[in-house]
Write an enzyme that holds these catalytic residues in place. Structure first.
Site, PDB file in Angstrom:
ATOM      1  N   ASP A 192      62.253  45.047  45.085  1.00 26.85           N
ATOM      2  CA  ASP A 192      62.130  44.703  43.658  1.00 26.85           C
ATOM      3  C   ASP A 192      61.532  43.318  43.423  1.00 26.85           C
ATOM      4  O   ASP A 192      62.193  42.419  42.900  1.00 26.85           O
ATOM      5  CB  ASP A 192      63.489  44.809  42.963  1.00 26.85           C
ATOM      6  N   ASP A 221      65.507  37.839  40.856  1.00 25.72           N
ATOM      7  CA  ASP A 221      66.584  38.799  40.585  1.00 25.72           C
ATOM      8  C   ASP A 221      67.255  39.203  41.894  1.00 25.72           C
ATOM      9  O   ASP A 221      67.664  40.349  42.073  1.00 25.72           O
ATOM     10  CB  ASP A 221      66.029  40.037  39.876  1.00 25.72           C
TER      11      ASP A 221
END
Length: 283
Positions: free
Chosen positions: A234, A217
């Protein structure tokens, strides 16, 4: 290869990412604390629930999550919880104090997490083979997975937040910012030297791929500038290179990164970036 990644079974591994131990999602001391409701925990729970900055965070501070935070306090990983740094569908990140330092506490929301979206990253990951479809178990394993992925990325030479502790659905890590203000995202800045920034990100992607992981991502929204350096955030959804969707996720990462830097005036595209990232491992 050392076992510093925490989940890697080095004896059965031909290459990084081949073999992983199962993640333990059985009840922890935090769950037991929440059920027991002793006097000190009750005081802690009321102090959190009465704080103005947490009243808007419905669904985040259930009893077991409060138990996890209480356990992190007892273990000395945090002293006090502050206000939110960022909010999202799956997790909220809060500022916390730990001695003389600030840390970040990422709390995954068990009841509100996008389980359908998570599933694409979980299916095919051997760490989740025994977990099944229970949302609580998936979210707890996801939290531990991010902790392990951060350790692996840091070992590979990426600048990522230092993972400090994990308890149930709460992850404590290094805070990237100054005076309680988070560092700014790449998307929020006008880059003076986009060529240099691009070279750094390409090297990060190479190193992560060489360590057996694909971010899954990556974009200008989870790359921060802190202390004049680029940092990657993340990694909860990051998968091993042997995940059935890893190539698709890597191609998407390359397209996102290349598109951002093309808008900064660089001559790049997702296909050429993909070739650069995968060249060393495929040789």
């Amino acid at each position: 290869m050392s076992d510093e990644y925490g989940l890697l079974d080095e004896e059965a591994t031909d290459a990084p990412g081949d073999e992983w131990e199962n993640l333990d999602v059985t009840d922890t001391e935090a769950d037991r604390t929440a059920r027991t409701q002793d006097r000190e925990f009750a005081k802690f729970r009321e102090r959190i629930k009465d704080a103005d900055q947490f009243k808007v965070e419905g669904g985040v501070f259930d009893e077991a999550t409060l138990g996890a935070l209480y356990k992190l306090v007892q273990d000395g990983h945090i002293d006090a919880l502050g206000g939110p740094i960022s909010t999202g569908k799956e997790a909220h990140v809060f500022l916390a104090s730990a001695g003389d330092c600030d840390v970040a506490v990422k709390i995954y929301r068990i009841n509100a997490s996008d389980f359908t979206q998570m599933r694409r990253y979980l299916e095919g990951d051997p760490r989740f083979d025994e977990i099944g479809g229970k949302k609580k178990a998936v979210v707890l394993a996801w939290t531990r997975k991010e902790f392990a992925n951060l350790k692996r990325a840091k070992r590979a030479g990426l600048r990522v937040p230092e993972p400090i502790a994990v308890e149930r659905n709460a992850l404590v890590m290094e805070f990237l910012g100054t005076d309680g203000e988070r560092a700014r995202r790449l998307s929020e800045l006008q880059l003076e030297n986009p060529d240099t920034a691009y070279e750094v990100i390409v090297e990060y992607m190479r190193r992560l791929y060489g360590a057996g992981l694909v971010h899954g991502d990556l974009s200008e929204y989870n790359i921060l500038v802190h202390d004049s350096q680029l940092w990657v955030l993340d990694l909860g959804q990051a998968v091993t290179v042997h995940h059935p969707n890893s190539r698709e996720f890597l191609e998407r990462d390359c397209e996102n990164v290349a598109s951002f830097f093309a808008r900064q005036g660089l001559d790049t595209d997702g296909e050429s970036l993909l070739a650069d990232v995968t060249a060393a491992r495929e040789d």
